[in-house]
Scaffold this active site. Structure first.
Site, PDB file in Angstrom:
ATOM      1  N   CYS A  83       0.857  -1.023  -0.081  1.00  0.00           N
ATOM      2  CA  CYS A  83       0.139  -0.051  -0.008  1.00  0.00           C
ATOM      3  C   CYS A  83       0.775   1.317   0.057  1.00  0.00           C
ATOM      4  O   CYS A  83       0.234   2.461  -0.286  1.00  0.00           O
ATOM      5  CB  CYS A  83      -0.990  -0.149   1.110  1.00  0.00           C
ATOM      6  N   HIS A 318      -9.828   2.815  -0.958  1.00  0.00           N
ATOM      7  CA  HIS A 318      -8.255   2.559  -0.915  1.00  0.00           C
ATOM      8  C   HIS A 318      -7.930   1.622  -2.127  1.00  0.00           C
ATOM      9  O   HIS A 318      -7.634   0.521  -2.065  1.00  0.00           O
ATOM     10  CB  HIS A 318      -8.286   1.646   0.257  1.00  0.00           C
TER      11      HIS A 318
END
Length: 364
Positions: A83, A318
């Site tokens: 991420c 996300h």
């Protein structure tokens, strides 16, 4: 050393997995941003650096650069730090500029979970340590740092309200470049009554846990890219620099607690630059889980007034490889709406227990 500055930044609207971008590959999703940001100065771009986590493999950045109509001389460089990948791409570009390796870079990230060929995630940690899924890890953080469901739900509702206010104020429209006809975040319009959703949601990772589907982000598609230049060249080309790269830090924590990983990265960054939390006017920390944000704010003593002031991933989503770059895009526009900001930080935690933070100075 050269000063590395951000002169422009954009993102796509964020789509739900198998939603509005369900047929777009990562390169097709990000190439409109590259085209937009390089308009009129394509020949100045020296490289494209993109983070990507669950894509098709290969060099997504090179493919996207070609699809965007950039010169054949632009090679493209694709990275994966889970991420943190999109923020890492920006970090690398800034260091390359500082070192004199190049003068103009397009850097950020892209994720298409809808077209990912992988049915299972990659490993974050070996068996001898343990390899929890991110939801379970969010529960670990909540338990270790005494973050209750009430605390998580309260923050989630705040993020939701801020996202709606930002959308209605036109702030999101400033950030977004449309892809086809899509120019609004898909998830935002599926959460009309977040308060009721939070009240009804039950733990979804541990039977007696505190992390629910409502106080966690979903799975999404999206892209974000920043244009990074040598400051003198930016001025020569007629650009107004907005954010000047100061420093960055990557830190590791136990893979059971990835949500807290931004904390040591931010602490080290501040110490090295002789700054305190009070010296930082705005923080953008990725909202993968409310337990993560609440614990980071608690451990660092960050006021919610400084943190994610226009909402974040809990509401709009996300897209893994893009999320770190989205944080920078948020800061790029927010500092231009304020006259009292000097330093800002973008930070993110990743699977495996990796935290990354970048310190920027606002250019006046």
């Amino acid at each position: 050393m050269n000063n590395a500055v951000i002169v422009n930044a954009k993102r796509t609207a964020i789509g739900k997995k198998n939603g509005m971008y369900s047929q777009l590959t990562p390169s097709e999703l990000v190439s409109p941003l590259l085209t937009f940001l390089s308009e009129g100065i394509k020949e100045e771009v020296e490289d494209v650096i993109l983070g990507n986590v669950v894509g098709p493999g290969g060099n997504v950045a090179r493919l996207a650069a070609l699809e965007a109509g950039l010169p054949l001389s632009v090679p493209g460089f694709t990275i994966d730090r889970q991420c943190s990948a999109g923020l890492e791409a920006i970090r690398i570009a800034c260091y390359l500029v500082q070192a004199g390796a190049g003068a103009c870079y397009l850097a950020g990230g892209v994720e298409s979970t809808s077209t990912s060929p992988y049915s299972e995630r990659a490993r974050f940690s070996p068996d001898k340590i343990g390899d929890p899924d991110m939801g379970e890890a969010a529960e670990n953080v909540a338990k270790k740092y005494n973050i209750t469901k009430i605390m998580q739900d309260k923050y989630t509702l705040l993020s939701y309200q801020r996202s709606w206010n930002a959308f209605k104020s036109g702030y999101y429209a400033q950030e977004i470049v449309g892809v086809g006809s899509y120019n609004q975040d898909e998830e935002l319009f599926h959460q009309r009554n977040m308060k009721k959703l939070l009240e009804r949601a039950t733990p979804c990772f541990l039977k007696n846990g505190t992390v629910t589907a409502a106080n966690s982000c979903g799975i999404h598609d999206g892209a974000s890219v920043a244009f990074i230049m040598v400051e003198k060249k930016a001025m020569h080309l007629g650009f107004q620099p907005v954010l000047r790269f100061v420093d960055s830090q990557v830190s590791g924590v136990h893979p059971f607690y990835p949500g807290i990983a931004p904390v040591p990265a931010i602490q080290t960054l501040l110490q090295r630059n002789q700054l305190t939390i009070e010296d930082i006017d705005l923080f953008e920390i990725n909202e993968a889980f409310a337990s993560k944000i609440v614990s980071c704010a608690q451990e660092l003593s960050i006021s919610y007034e400084q943190l994610n002031v226009n909402g974040g991933a809990l509401t709009i989503g996300h897209p893994y490889g893009a999320s770190g770059a989205i944080l920078v895009t948020r800061l790029f526009y927010e500092v231009q709406r304020r006259i009292d900001v000097n330093y800002v930080i973008a930070a993110i935690g990743s699977g495996g227990g990796v935290g990354l933070a970048i310190l920027f100075e606002v250019v006046r």
